[in-house]
Design an enzyme around this catalytic site. Structure first.
Site, PDB file in Angstrom:
ATOM      1  N   GLN A  28      11.887 -13.114 -21.712  1.00  0.00           N
ATOM      2  CA  GLN A  28      12.040 -14.406 -20.981  1.00  0.00           C
ATOM      3  C   GLN A  28      12.859 -13.751 -19.466  1.00  0.00           C
ATOM      4  O   GLN A  28      12.530 -13.936 -18.777  1.00  0.00           O
ATOM      5  CB  GLN A  28      12.465 -15.770 -21.171  1.00  0.00           C
ATOM      6  CG  GLN A  28      11.944 -16.874 -22.172  1.00  0.00           C
ATOM      7  CD  GLN A  28      10.956 -17.294 -21.601  1.00  0.00           C
ATOM      8  OE1 GLN A  28      10.973 -16.711 -20.009  1.00  0.00           O
ATOM      9  NE2 GLN A  28      10.003 -17.543 -21.742  1.00  0.00           N
ATOM     10  N   SER A  53      19.023  -3.133 -24.189  1.00  0.00           N
ATOM     11  CA  SER A  53      18.855  -3.773 -23.233  1.00  0.00           C
ATOM     12  C   SER A  53      19.054  -3.180 -21.859  1.00  0.00           C
ATOM     13  O   SER A  53      18.400  -3.155 -21.219  1.00  0.00           O
ATOM     14  CB  SER A  53      18.403  -5.372 -23.084  1.00  0.00           C
ATOM     15  OG  SER A  53      17.945  -5.831 -24.345  1.00  0.00           O
ATOM     16  N   ASP A  83      19.595 -19.362 -28.057  1.00  0.00           N
ATOM     17  CA  ASP A  83      20.481 -20.190 -28.312  1.00  0.00           C
ATOM     18  C   ASP A  83      21.930 -20.180 -29.211  1.00  0.00           C
ATOM     19  O   ASP A  83      22.402 -20.810 -28.225  1.00  0.00           O
ATOM     20  CB  ASP A  83      19.680 -21.661 -28.954  1.00  0.00           C
ATOM     21  CG  ASP A  83      18.845 -22.232 -27.990  1.00  0.00           C
ATOM     22  OD1 ASP A  83      18.015 -21.887 -26.749  1.00  0.00           O
ATOM     23  OD2 ASP A  83      17.550 -22.659 -28.443  1.00  0.00           O
ATOM     24  N   GLN A  86      24.666 -18.336 -27.213  1.00  0.00           N
ATOM     25  CA  GLN A  86      24.552 -19.020 -25.173  1.00  0.00           C
ATOM     26  C   GLN A  86      26.252 -19.271 -24.988  1.00  0.00           C
ATOM     27  O   GLN A  86      26.983 -19.165 -24.261  1.00  0.00           O
ATOM     28  CB  GLN A  86      23.932 -20.254 -25.478  1.00  0.00           C
ATOM     29  CG  GLN A  86      22.533 -18.989 -24.507  1.00  0.00           C
ATOM     30  CD  GLN A  86      21.780 -20.211 -24.183  1.00  0.00           C
ATOM     31  OE1 GLN A  86      22.157 -21.470 -23.661  1.00  0.00           O
ATOM     32  NE2 GLN A  86      20.369 -19.663 -23.847  1.00  0.00           N
ATOM     33  N   HIS A 108      16.309 -23.814 -21.770  1.00  0.00           N
ATOM     34  CA  HIS A 108      16.160 -24.941 -22.598  1.00  0.00           C
ATOM     35  C   HIS A 108      17.474 -25.789 -22.753  1.00  0.00           C
ATOM     36  O   HIS A 108      18.220 -24.769 -22.704  1.00  0.00           O
ATOM     37  CB  HIS A 108      15.580 -24.129 -24.229  1.00  0.00           C
ATOM     38  CG  HIS A 108      16.086 -24.643 -25.207  1.00  0.00           C
ATOM     39  ND1 HIS A 108      15.169 -26.137 -25.397  1.00  0.00           N
ATOM     40  CD2 HIS A 108      15.925 -24.583 -26.443  1.00  0.00           C
ATOM     41  CE1 HIS A 108      15.346 -27.059 -26.451  1.00  0.00           C
ATOM     42  NE2 HIS A 108      15.617 -25.458 -27.286  1.00  0.00           N
ATOM     43  N   GLY A 134       7.808 -14.754 -22.578  1.00  0.00           N
ATOM     44  CA  GLY A 134       8.201 -13.912 -21.747  1.00  0.00           C
ATOM     45  C   GLY A 134       6.969 -13.389 -21.041  1.00  0.00           C
ATOM     46  O   GLY A 134       6.829 -12.644 -19.350  1.00  0.00           O
ATOM     47  N   GLU A 227      -9.937 -17.647 -43.480  1.00  0.00           N
ATOM     48  CA  GLU A 227     -10.905 -19.164 -43.024  1.00  0.00           C
ATOM     49  C   GLU A 227      -9.495 -19.704 -42.440  1.00  0.00           C
ATOM     50  O   GLU A 227      -9.756 -20.702 -41.519  1.00  0.00           O
ATOM     51  CB  GLU A 227     -11.058 -19.336 -44.267  1.00  0.00           C
ATOM     52  CG  GLU A 227     -12.536 -18.797 -44.620  1.00  0.00           C
ATOM     53  CD  GLU A 227     -13.911 -19.097 -43.247  1.00  0.00           C
ATOM     54  OE1 GLU A 227     -13.717 -19.963 -42.720  1.00  0.00           O
ATOM     55  OE2 GLU A 227     -14.510 -18.065 -43.392  1.00  0.00           O
ATOM     56  N   GLU A 231      -8.735 -18.098 -37.771  1.00  0.00           N
ATOM     57  CA  GLU A 231      -9.803 -19.057 -36.688  1.00  0.00           C
ATOM     58  C   GLU A 231      -8.631 -19.775 -36.162  1.00  0.00           C
ATOM     59  O   GLU A 231      -9.016 -20.102 -35.639  1.00  0.00           O
ATOM     60  CB  GLU A 231     -10.765 -19.410 -37.948  1.00  0.00           C
ATOM     61  CG  GLU A 231     -11.970 -18.496 -38.088  1.00  0.00           C
ATOM     62  CD  GLU A 231     -13.285 -19.253 -38.669  1.00  0.00           C
ATOM     63  OE1 GLU A 231     -13.157 -19.500 -38.331  1.00  0.00           O
ATOM     64  OE2 GLU A 231     -13.268 -17.900 -39.574  1.00  0.00           O
TER      65      GLU A 231
END
Length: 339
Positions: A28, A53, A83, A86, A108, A134, A227, A231
């Site tokens: 995100q 990052s 979450d 945080q 959120h 994101g 199956e 699908e």
């Protein structure tokens, strides 16, 4: 009907002169930062010093700061890390650097709903929650479209929180699709409920059970995977475009008849709904949140063991082997960067 907002209801100019700090640069985070910048907003990125990052955000052309520095510099602080991380980051790096009139935002409501984060009374608190991952928020924006979003204002200290929230969502492209007004409590409870009973918990267990029943009955695991698992996306895409009616229109009459006679046998409605109500009760009274908070404080033993068990399940092993042999490939557009 819940109130809906669109581009005509949003004035992105409300963000003029405001610096926006995106805290986290994962799925995100990168989408919000890039979309806002492309919309003409002043964006910085706040990250842990030394986090992987950091160079990714710098390579994308952003000014990167520590979370504390970004909080000091910004007028709007959007928290887009996991979450469970945080609350500690907020207490350590954000709360000491909040000043009156700033806005703090979330995608959120978990930490606000369960009071893991309690912002001071003199800051705005809002939610801008895209209803999609994101990489989709970014790709839809780049295509001139948008992902529907939820908006909620928990605290309007300045009297301008709704204007800022709607402008922010317009900046990430959400107003192109539609913005649904809600509350952080309602978003949190319905989001957790949907994930646990239908989208993640319910669907995964349903696919796993179908796969196991076919394999135990002697059918080839590869057929069972196609199956009962592969699908699923094809069916959901049809529902996403036109509801269950569109799905029924596209499948055979035989399949539709099976839906009516066998669906309730597999998922007896009153029994399933009773179990769902019990899950909802745990969400509403904080039982689930307490378990998740404790799990993260105690080394994630249960969580990690379940993740390991799933990775070793035959449906995952067979599925990986099949996907590697097919001409179609996995979605290479998924953003796997961590915060």
């Amino acid at each position: 009907m819940a109130k809906m907002y669109y581009e005509k209801d949003c004035d992105i100019n409300k963000l003029n002169g405001k610096k926006i700090a995106i805290i986290g640069y994962g799925s995100q985070g990168h989408a919000h930062a890039l979309n806002l910048r492309d919309s003409g907003c002043d964006v910085i990125v706040g990250l842990r010093k030394g986090g992987k990052s950091w160079p990714v955000a710098e390579k994308d052309g952003f000014q990167v700061m520590t979370v504390a520095e970004a909080t000091k510099a910004a007028d709007v602080i959007m928290i887009l890390i996991n979450d469970e991380r945080q609350a500690d980051m907020y207490k350590q790096d954000i709360e000491p650097n909040l000043t009156a009139g700033k806005a703090i935002a979330f995608a959120h409501g978990f930490n606000i709903r369960y009071k893991q984060i309690v912002p001071p009374a003199d800051v705005d608190v809002f939610m801008a929650a895209p209803k999609g991952p994101g990489h989709t928020v970014r790709s839809q924006y780049a295509a001139g479209k948008g992902v529907p979003c939820l908006v909620a204002v928990e605290q309007d200290a300045t009297g301008k929180a709704y204007d800022i929230a709607l402008a922010y969502i317009a900046g990430i492209g959400g107003a192109r699709a539609g913005i649904l007004e809600t509350t952080m409590n309602e978003e949190t409870e319905t989001d957790l409920f949907g994930e646990q009973t239908v989208l993640c918990g319910g669907v995964v267990d349903l696919m796993r059970c179908g796969f196991e029943v076919l394999v135990e009955a002697g059918y080839a695991p590869e057929n069972a995977y196609f199956e009962c698992i592969h699908e699923m996306k094809l069916i959901i895409d049809l529902i996403n475009k036109g509801g269950v009616a569109a799905m029924n229109y596209s499948i055979s009459d035989t399949a539709e008849f099976g839906e009516y006679v066998s669906g309730p046998r597999v998922l007896p409605h009153e029994e399933v709904k009773a179990n769902m109500r019990a899950v909802l009760s745990d969400i509403q009274d904080g039982t689930f949140a307490g378990k998740w908070i404790a799990e993260n404080k105690n080394g994630r033993t249960f969580f990690n063991s379940k993740r390991d068990m799933l990775a070793k399940h035959p449906m995952e092993v067979v599925g990986k082997q099949l996907r590697e042999q097919m001409l179609w490939k996995n979605d290479s557009d998924l953003d796997n960067a961590s915060n």
